[in-house]
Design a protein around this motif. Structure first.
Motif, short mmCIF file in Angstrom:
data_model
loop_
_atom_site.label_atom_id
_atom_site.label_comp_id
_atom_site.label_asym_id
_atom_site.label_seq_id
_atom_site.Cartn_x
_atom_site.Cartn_y
_atom_site.Cartn_z
N LYS A 20 1.35 -1.17 -0.23
CA LYS A 20 -0.06 -0.04 0.20
C LYS A 20 0.99 1.03 -0.18
N GLN A 32 2.52 -0.44 4.00
CA GLN A 32 2.43 -1.93 4.41
C GLN A 32 2.53 -2.87 3.67
N GLY A 36 0.39 -7.03 6.87
CA GLY A 36 0.14 -6.21 7.44
C GLY A 36 1.31 -5.65 8.48
N VAL A 37 1.00 -4.57 8.95
CA VAL A 37 1.88 -4.03 10.20
C VAL A 37 2.68 -4.70 11.53
#
Lengths: 375, 120
Positions: A20, A32, A36-37
């Motif tokens: 993203k 990210q 995912g973070v």
């Protein structure tokens, strides 16, 4: 996205990997990846994460072929012992202003016949202008044809040494140049996650292939700016423009350790940098406020801008949170902020205003997670 | 099941008790959820009231009461395990149940097809 945003040499790779992308400091950067973070953060601490930090400024400062002349010139802008920095070593430092505030924080390396400097993306142009003005006998050259990657985590050494075996022999804050299948690599054993790892400057044209070679290792995942932020906050490291800026001195920011003895009062090259009077006085006598770690009770993060109070009752604010997030490794919220010196001792319980409620928060030692450097 | 433009889902469990959660689309947009603050049981709410706070790794956001009524149950399991909001947003991770004061308010909301085209 705006056409005026710049792309790093790894832009296509990021998009291909499902990043993203967001605007950051004038660049399109991955915030990210599909992991995912949270998982990116945990993966970096458990194995290895690859970060694109090509938006940062890489600058070479030369005074003919003399590192020493360049180092002494730069000592007029930063309160760091550069003349005493051995070849092949790097130090953390900051540009200061006349009030003792911080213009930017940066890395400075002795690369034999020149000084190599890495500065923050958002401050890059101002920093270069500042050096061009302040270092009249030096040439200041922005290196715009190289990408910068960070490989961080306990598996970083094994991964990089697979390509350049010499990386294994480096210690924390060493710098070295290696030949590789991807051209010359300028490597430092450093990073901004609290983990062991490397920052690697590579020719822009080779960066994509180099990054793919690193990502081919099972241990390596691409990591975005989101996890970079939670990793550096757990490691107790400052983010310029948030935890430090032109209104915070290095002593208020608890960065006095970066000012070596030789630049302090009574040292052989005492002062001589902007704001020295303020900074050296605070170094001896303390500052009125201090950057501290903060551990909120419960699970709710206290984010940047949260106002801090001494008690849960009436009274004026005593400070402010400058960074705050949930720490995936510690499994709890964490913040940093400024409080008066009288409230800066670890264990001091104060309060933060979260959505109109005074929530208890305890001053804590930094870092939140122990560093894993190879010293 | 009905859907709001704020990416909540509503399901009538009978006796005008409406279960409310957030959609998969919303949970993806939020990112990893790390904290959930739920309303008190017995609270009288009006459509549009901010009654839940969700903190993700990125930011804080609210859930609004989609209808008028009384909170009769909240999902306490989310307090200890907020990650459920990401792993099972349409099932285990419901947020609260409202005893609806006016079940016809449900008619204002989208069905699944309409919601799918709303999020495109």
């Amino acid at each position: 996205m705006s056409d005026t945003l710049r792309k790093t040499p790894l832009y296509d790779l990021h998009v291909e990997q499902g990043a993203k992308m967001v605007p950051f400091a004038g660049y399109q950067m991955p915030v990210q990846f599909p992991l995912g973070v949270m998982k990116e953060h945990l993966h970096t601490r458990a194995a290895a994460g690859l970060f694109d930090v090509s938006h940062m400024g890489q600058v070479i400062v030369r005074a003919g072929k003399s590192y020493d002349v360049a180092a002494l010139a730069m000592e007029k802008l930063v309160p760091v012992d550069l003349a005493g920095l051995p070849e092949g070593r790097q130090r953390y430092g900051f540009f200061t202003n006349d009030q003792g505030g911080i213009l930017d924080d940066l890395m400075l390396a002795n690369r034999g016949d020149h000084l190599f400097v890495v500065v923050n993306a958002a401050c890059k142009q101002a920093d270069i202008a500042h050096m061009q003005t302040g270092l009249s006998d030096c040439t200041v050259e922005e290196i715009s044809n190289r990408a910068l990657l960070a490989l961080q985590g306990p598996q970083a050494e094994a991964v990089l040494a697979d390509m350049v075996p010499g990386a294994r022999d480096m210690r924390f804050m060493d710098v070295a140049t290696f030949a590789s299948p991807y051209g010359e690599l300028w490597v430092s054993r450093s990073g901004y996650t609290g983990e062991d790892g490397f920052e690697i400057s590579v020719e822009a044209a080779q960066a994509d292939a180099f990054a793919r070679a690193l990502l081919a290792h099972d241990a390596v995942e691409p990591i975005g700016l989101g996890a970079r932020d939670s990793l550096r906050l757990e490691a107790g490291l400052c983010l310029y423009g948030h935890d430090i800026d032109q209104t915070t001195t290095p002593i208020e920011a608890a960065l006095g350790w970066a000012i070596q003895k030789v630049r302090r009062r009574g040292g052989a090259r005492e002062g001589g940098f902007p704001g020295a009077a303020v900074i050296l006085d605070q170094l001896e006598n303390g500052a009125e406020r201090q950057r501290v770690g903060l551990r909120p009770e419960g699970r709710a993060p206290m984010r940047e801008g949260t106002t801090l109070f001494k008690t849960d009752g009436a009274g004026d604010p005593v400070g402010r949170v400058t960074s705050g997030a949930f720490g995936p490794t510690i499994g709890a919220p964490m913040s940093m902020g400024y409080v008066p010196a009288a409230l800066a001792d670890p264990g001091t319980r104060i309060h933060g205003d979260v959505r109109g409620k005074r929530m208890p928060v305890t001053v804590a030692n930094l870092p939140f997670t122990a560093a894993n450097f190879k010293r | 099941m009905k859907f709001t433009e704020e990416h909540e889902w509503l399901r009538n469990d009978g006796d005008d008790v409406i279960v409310v959660g957030i959609t998969e689309h919303a949970s993806e947009q939020l990112g990893d959820v790390v904290f959930v603050e739920l309303p008190e049981i017995g609270t009288q709410v009006t459509k549009g009231d901010e009654i839940v706070v969700i903190e993700s790794v990125k930011a804080a956001s609210d859930i609004l009461a989609p209808i008028d009524g009384e909170i009769v149950e909240v999902n306490e399991a989310l307090i200890d395990d907020p990650a459920k909001v990401n792993s099972d947003p349409l099932g285990d991770a419901w947020f609260f149940k409202i005893k609806s004061a006016d079940p016809s308010q449900m008619d204002d909301y989208m069905d699944e097809d309409a919601y799918q085209s709303f999020i495109g």
